[in-house]
Scaffold this active site. Structure first.
Site, PDB file in Angstrom:
ATOM      1  N   TRP A 103       0.858  -1.183   0.000  1.00 10.47           N
ATOM      2  CA  TRP A 103       0.000   0.000   0.000  1.00 10.47           C
ATOM      3  C   TRP A 103       0.890   1.228   0.000  1.00 10.47           C
ATOM      4  CZ3 TRP A 103      -3.185   2.498   4.487  1.00 10.47           C
ATOM      5  CH2 TRP A 103      -3.926   3.577   3.947  1.00 10.47           C
ATOM      6  N   SER A 154       3.131   2.605 -10.164  1.00 10.22           N
ATOM      7  CA  SER A 154       3.689   3.481  -9.136  1.00 10.22           C
ATOM      8  C   SER A 154       5.126   3.877  -9.440  1.00 10.22           C
ATOM      9  CB  SER A 154       3.625   2.795  -7.764  1.00 10.22           C
ATOM     10  OG  SER A 154       4.457   1.647  -7.735  1.00 10.22           O
ATOM     11  N   LYS A 212      16.635  -2.975  -0.045  1.00  9.56           N
ATOM     12  CA  LYS A 212      16.060  -2.618  -1.350  1.00  9.56           C
ATOM     13  C   LYS A 212      16.831  -1.449  -1.956  1.00  9.56           C
ATOM     14  CE  LYS A 212      11.706  -0.642  -3.090  1.00  9.56           C
ATOM     15  NZ  LYS A 212      10.353  -0.248  -2.615  1.00  9.56           N
ATOM     16  N   GLU A 270      11.884  10.879  -2.319  1.00  7.92           N
ATOM     17  CA  GLU A 270      12.074   9.475  -2.710  1.00  7.92           C
ATOM     18  C   GLU A 270      11.089   9.059  -3.790  1.00  7.92           C
ATOM     19  OE1 GLU A 270      11.150   9.557   1.054  1.00  7.92           O
ATOM     20  OE2 GLU A 270      13.047  10.641   1.090  1.00  7.92           O
ATOM     21  N   HIS A 315      16.658   4.989  -2.684  1.00 12.12           N
ATOM     22  CA  HIS A 315      16.220   5.416  -4.013  1.00 12.12           C
ATOM     23  C   HIS A 315      17.227   6.392  -4.604  1.00 12.12           C
ATOM     24  CE1 HIS A 315      12.478   3.719  -2.494  1.00 12.12           C
ATOM     25  NE2 HIS A 315      12.031   3.710  -3.737  1.00 12.12           N
TER      26      HIS A 315
END
Length: 249
Positions: free
Chosen positions: A46, A231, A169, A85, A142
């Site tokens: 989400w 997204s 990540k 980000e 990011h």
């Protein structure tokens, strides 16, 4: 690489798990997207920064609990991404922390996705507090200015492990095909430097290969979007992504 278990899903090497982001603005849009996404997704994220009632605690809690009920045993990631980000909202660090803590306290989410750049100020106790409530933590980095050198990327993965992340990540923007290949090579190499399951994504049209390469480089999760609801640039529609990954398996 250590495995991380979330509900019935194991994050490890091999076939990457498919995560579908929800980017609805209203409660109704979010729930409609969740109903569609669960047909394909191993994991659902989400993106709460799209939600118009993000700062209304009552509405936020209603949506969190409704998502948990809708998704049953599918793991749910809570991702509050601010504009630096690539997100949709401007937030103070205090509000960023409060909303994440509110979501975790609801016991509706399984994983919180936290930006690495915030952790220096939030501290390791912030991560440990979430984990104490049985919530796994993804630390994300990011890079919208390009693809940093491998040494920089490996250093940031080591920092994620240092801060106590469960999953690491890395998201980058490639300037050329070589950047995409280099990210994949770095992902493979990272398995000898860190014990965390790792997610790496090279965004945009050039980076689409990285979204399919988990079989080869060890990235444990990839992102596929619902039609018309991407997204991030370069996301593949989830139905197509499932078909491609099944063909590769």
């Amino acid at each position: 690489m250590m495995d991380v278990q979330v509900r019935n899903m194991r994050f490890d090497a091999g076939k990457p798990k498919i995560c579908v982001p929800l980017i609805g603005i209203t409660f109704e849009e979010i729930m409609e997207q969740a109903s569609l996404a669960k047909k394909y997704a191993d994991v659902i994220e989400w993106r709460a920064d799209y939600y118009k009632d993000l700062l209304d605690d009552e509405e936020l809690l209603i949506t969190l609990l409704a998502l948990r009920d809708e998704l049953r045993e599918i793991p749910l990631i809570f991702n509050l991404r601010t504009k630096p980000e690539g997100g949709q909202v401007e937030l103070t660090l205090r509000d960023y922390r409060r909303i994440n803590e509110f979501a975790v306290s609801s016991r509706a989410v399984d994983i919180a996705d936290i930006e690495l750049s915030h952790v220096d100020k939030l501290g390791s106790t912030f991560i440990k507090w979430m984990q104490a409530l049985d919530t796994k933590v993804i630390l994300s980095d990011h890079n919208y200015g390009g693809t940093p050198e491998n040494a920089v990327l490996l250093f940031r993965l080591n920092m994620m492990e240092h801060w106590g992340a469960d999953i690491a990540k890395i998201v980058v923007v490639p300037e050329n095909e070589g950047d995409v290949i280099r990210l994949m090579e770095m992902t493979m190499k990272a398995q000898t430097f860190v014990t965390l399951p790792t997610i790496t994504v090279s965004i945009g049209k050039l980076g689409k290969l990285s979204r399919l390469a988990g079989y080869l480089d060890g990235s444990c999760m990839t992102y596929g979007c619902l039609p018309g609801h991407s997204s991030a640039e370069g996301q593949i529609e989830v139905e197509k992504l499932v078909a491609i990954l099944e063909e590769l398996s």
